[in-house]
Design a protein around this motif. Structure first.
Motif, PDB file in Angstrom:
ATOM      1  N   GLU A 160      37.245  41.683  44.154  1.00 20.68           N
ATOM      2  CA  GLU A 160      38.056  40.923  43.211  1.00 20.68           C
ATOM      3  C   GLU A 160      39.522  41.351  43.287  1.00 20.68           C
ATOM      4  N   ARG A 161      39.758  42.659  43.408  1.00 19.42           N
ATOM      5  CA  ARG A 161      41.139  43.125  43.559  1.00 19.42           C
ATOM      6  C   ARG A 161      41.732  42.620  44.866  1.00 19.42           C
ATOM      7  N   LEU A 162      40.952  42.724  45.937  1.00 15.31           N
ATOM      8  CA  LEU A 162      41.451  42.336  47.248  1.00 15.31           C
ATOM      9  C   LEU A 162      41.714  40.837  47.322  1.00 15.31           C
ATOM     10  N   ARG A 163      40.925  40.043  46.605  1.00 14.55           N
ATOM     11  CA  ARG A 163      41.165  38.598  46.570  1.00 14.55           C
ATOM     12  C   ARG A 163      42.594  38.314  46.091  1.00 14.55           C
ATOM     13  N   GLY A 164      42.987  39.005  45.032  1.00 21.68           N
ATOM     14  CA  GLY A 164      44.329  38.805  44.506  1.00 21.68           C
ATOM     15  C   GLY A 164      45.410  39.292  45.457  1.00 21.68           C
ATOM     16  N   VAL A 165      45.159  40.424  46.093  1.00 25.40           N
ATOM     17  CA  VAL A 165      46.121  40.967  47.058  1.00 25.40           C
ATOM     18  C   VAL A 165      46.347  39.982  48.195  1.00 25.40           C
ATOM     19  N   VAL A 166      45.265  39.419  48.710  1.00 21.27           N
ATOM     20  CA  VAL A 166      45.364  38.488  49.841  1.00 21.27           C
ATOM     21  C   VAL A 166      46.069  37.200  49.431  1.00 21.27           C
ATOM     22  N   ALA A 167      45.762  36.693  48.245  1.00 20.11           N
ATOM     23  CA  ALA A 167      46.434  35.487  47.780  1.00 20.11           C
ATOM     24  C   ALA A 167      47.943  35.713  47.687  1.00 20.11           C
ATOM     25  N   ASP A 168      48.350  36.858  47.151  1.00 19.88           N
ATOM     26  CA  ASP A 168      49.778  37.179  47.065  1.00 19.88           C
ATOM     27  C   ASP A 168      50.390  37.328  48.446  1.00 19.88           C
ATOM     28  N   ASP A 169      49.650  37.967  49.350  1.00 19.44           N
ATOM     29  CA  ASP A 169      50.137  38.203  50.703  1.00 19.44           C
ATOM     30  C   ASP A 169      50.386  36.881  51.427  1.00 19.44           C
ATOM     31  N   VAL A 170      49.457  35.948  51.265  1.00 16.09           N
ATOM     32  CA  VAL A 170      49.560  34.657  51.949  1.00 16.09           C
ATOM     33  C   VAL A 170      50.515  33.725  51.212  1.00 16.09           C
ATOM     34  N   GLY A 171      50.704  33.943  49.918  1.00 13.96           N
ATOM     35  CA  GLY A 171      51.547  33.063  49.127  1.00 13.96           C
ATOM     36  C   GLY A 171      50.806  31.841  48.643  1.00 13.96           C
ATOM     37  N   SER A 172      49.560  32.037  48.223  1.00 11.05           N
ATOM     38  CA  SER A 172      48.724  30.929  47.769  1.00 11.05           C
ATOM     39  C   SER A 172      48.199  31.216  46.371  1.00 11.05           C
ATOM     40  N   ASP A 173      48.045  30.146  45.584  1.00  7.12           N
ATOM     41  CA  ASP A 173      47.467  30.298  44.252  1.00  7.12           C
ATOM     42  C   ASP A 173      45.939  30.263  44.296  1.00  7.12           C
ATOM     43  N   VAL A 174      45.381  29.889  45.444  1.00  6.66           N
ATOM     44  CA  VAL A 174      43.937  29.731  45.590  1.00  6.66           C
ATOM     45  C   VAL A 174      43.455  30.617  46.730  1.00  6.66           C
ATOM     46  N   SER A 175      42.333  31.295  46.531  1.00  9.05           N
ATOM     47  CA  SER A 175      41.767  32.106  47.602  1.00  9.05           C
ATOM     48  C   SER A 175      40.253  31.932  47.639  1.00  9.05           C
ATOM     49  N   ARG A 176      39.718  31.986  48.829  1.00  6.98           N
ATOM     50  CA  ARG A 176      38.275  31.930  49.019  1.00  6.98           C
ATOM     51  C   ARG A 176      37.848  33.174  49.797  1.00  6.98           C
ATOM     52  N   VAL A 177      36.637  33.647  49.502  1.00  3.74           N
ATOM     53  CA  VAL A 177      36.146  34.891  50.107  1.00  3.74           C
ATOM     54  C   VAL A 177      34.833  34.633  50.833  1.00  3.74           C
ATOM     55  N   LEU A 178      34.732  35.103  52.052  1.00  4.36           N
ATOM     56  CA  LEU A 178      33.450  35.218  52.758  1.00  4.36           C
ATOM     57  C   LEU A 178      33.095  36.687  52.766  1.00  4.36           C
ATOM     58  N   TYR A 179      31.903  37.007  52.264  1.00  4.17           N
ATOM     59  CA  TYR A 179      31.459  38.400  52.291  1.00  4.17           C
ATOM     60  C   TYR A 179      30.077  38.492  52.917  1.00  4.17           C
ATOM     61  N   ALA A 180      29.920  39.429  53.854  1.00  2.00           N
ATOM     62  CA  ALA A 180      28.639  39.664  54.526  1.00  2.00           C
ATOM     63  C   ALA A 180      28.234  41.110  54.327  1.00  2.00           C
ATOM     64  N   GLY A 181      26.995  41.337  53.888  1.00  2.00           N
ATOM     65  CA  GLY A 181      26.485  42.689  53.693  1.00  2.00           C
ATOM     66  C   GLY A 181      24.977  42.714  53.720  1.00  2.00           C
ATOM     67  N   ASP A 182      24.423  43.908  53.858  1.00  2.00           N
ATOM     68  CA  ASP A 182      22.968  44.028  54.056  1.00  2.00           C
ATOM     69  C   ASP A 182      22.256  44.838  52.979  1.00  2.00           C
ATOM     70  N   ASP A 183      22.985  45.614  52.187  1.00  2.00           N
ATOM     71  CA  ASP A 183      22.344  46.633  51.342  1.00  2.00           C
ATOM     72  C   ASP A 183      22.368  46.232  49.871  1.00  2.00           C
ATOM     73  N   THR A 184      21.665  47.019  49.062  1.00  2.00           N
ATOM     74  CA  THR A 184      21.644  46.754  47.625  1.00  2.00           C
ATOM     75  C   THR A 184      23.044  46.890  47.028  1.00  2.00           C
ATOM     76  N   THR A 185      23.876  47.753  47.576  1.00  4.24           N
ATOM     77  CA  THR A 185      25.233  47.914  47.055  1.00  4.24           C
ATOM     78  C   THR A 185      26.078  46.667  47.292  1.00  4.24           C
ATOM     79  N   ASP A 186      25.704  45.860  48.282  1.00  3.92           N
ATOM     80  CA  ASP A 186      26.448  44.630  48.560  1.00  3.92           C
ATOM     81  C   ASP A 186      26.136  43.529  47.552  1.00  3.92           C
ATOM     82  N   GLU A 187      25.045  43.680  46.811  1.00  8.04           N
ATOM     83  CA  GLU A 187      24.707  42.675  45.807  1.00  8.04           C
ATOM     84  C   GLU A 187      25.780  42.615  44.720  1.00  8.04           C
ATOM     85  N   LYS A 188      26.476  43.731  44.461  1.00 10.69           N
ATOM     86  CA  LYS A 188      27.541  43.713  43.460  1.00 10.69           C
ATOM     87  C   LYS A 188      28.716  42.877  43.942  1.00 10.69           C
TER      88      LYS A 188
END
Length: 277
Positions: free
Chosen positions: A203-231
């Motif tokens: 969630e923090r990184l989403r905002g950082v990337v939106a600011d970096d790109v200069g966009s009000d909208v951001s989309r995230v693709l996340y890939a993970g395998d473990d129980t910790t990735d469920e968060k």
């Protein structure tokens, strides 16, 4: 390589890469996602297919053009320096280590990281935790402890069932005694003195990337395998793309078997982004 993927996932990737001005964050777990799980964490390497796909996407991002709104990130439970060494991220990539407790940015000159500072009380708690986990693995063959800047991790992949059960029980007791949370993954129990999660980090990184790109909208693709990735999957929503790697219950909308299928996902996305409008 899209013939490895089912039609619904291909369609989702094409929709995700649609050039509508949104900032795109492609965030990837490392172990079990890009690199097969191994007994020795220092021996983990991306599969050749995953390595090539990551490098292709990284080159596309660095070339700008239609990919100027895309950013690549690696999000892991590994210590940040260890993650950078194993992932060898393309310049420009963001890195999140220790489940969000550490952050950094890959440059052509190396890793730029944000210093992690613990309070005196947290340092004392971490020392007590390290002592408790050392006692938990004493005399238990195959069980060992990994030390991180803000956490300690019990590894039991090479331990027998009885030793595993006893070590895990001791680790959980130590966490409870110290007022900490024991986070269970695949053959690991991680206990941190800082409350973090991959979801909060994304969630923090989403905002950082939106600011970096200069966009009000951001989309995230996340890939993970473990129980910790469920968060991480839990905080993503409409417009985002969630990808579970391997077996097990999941909140992710899509699933692939292994690292080479993740490579196919990245290549399909790269093609969609390169095609442009």
């Amino acid at each position: 390589m899209s013939d490895r993927l089912d039609g619904s996932l291909v369609g989702a990737l094409e929709a995700f890469g649609t050039p509508d001005g949104a900032a795109l964050l492609v965030a990837l777990d490392f172990d079990g996602t890009l690199a097969p799980l191994v007994d020795d964490p220092t021996a983990a390497r991306m599969t050749p297919g995953a390595r090539a796909a990551v490098d292709r996407l990284g080159a596309l991002v660095s070339d700008g053009g239609g990919a100027a709104r895309v950013r690549l990130a690696f999000v892991s439970g590994r210590d940040l320096d260890d993650l950078a060494a194993r992932a060898d991220p393309p310049p420009g990539s963001y890195l999140v280590g220790s489940h969000g407790a550490q952050t950094g940015h890959a440059t052509a000159q190396g890793l730029e990281s944000v210093p992690l500072e613990l309070s005196i009380a947290q340092r004392g708690t971490l020392a007590a935790l390290n002592d408790a986990l050392a006692a938990a693995v004493a005399g238990r063959e195959g069980a060992w402890v990994q030390h991180k800047p803000s956490a300690a991790v019990l590894h039991t992949r090479q331990a027998g069932p009885e030793d595993t059960a006893a070590a895990v029980e001791a680790a959980e007791a130590a966490a409870s005694r110290l007022g900490l949370t024991a986070m269970h993954g695949k053959d690991v129990v991680e206990i941190a003195v800082l409350e973090t999660s991959k979801g909060e980090a994304l969630e923090r990184l989403r905002g950082v990337v939106a600011d970096d790109v200069g966009s009000d909208v951001s989309r995230v693709l996340y890939a993970g395998d473990d129980t910790t990735d469920e968060k991480a999957f839990a905080v993503l929503g409409d417009g985002d793309l969630t990808l579970k790697v391997g077996d097990g219950e999941t909140l992710a909308a899509h699933r692939v078997p292994g690292a080479d299928d993740v490579a196919a996902v990245l290549d399909t996305l790269s093609e969609a982004i390169a095609a442009g409008p």
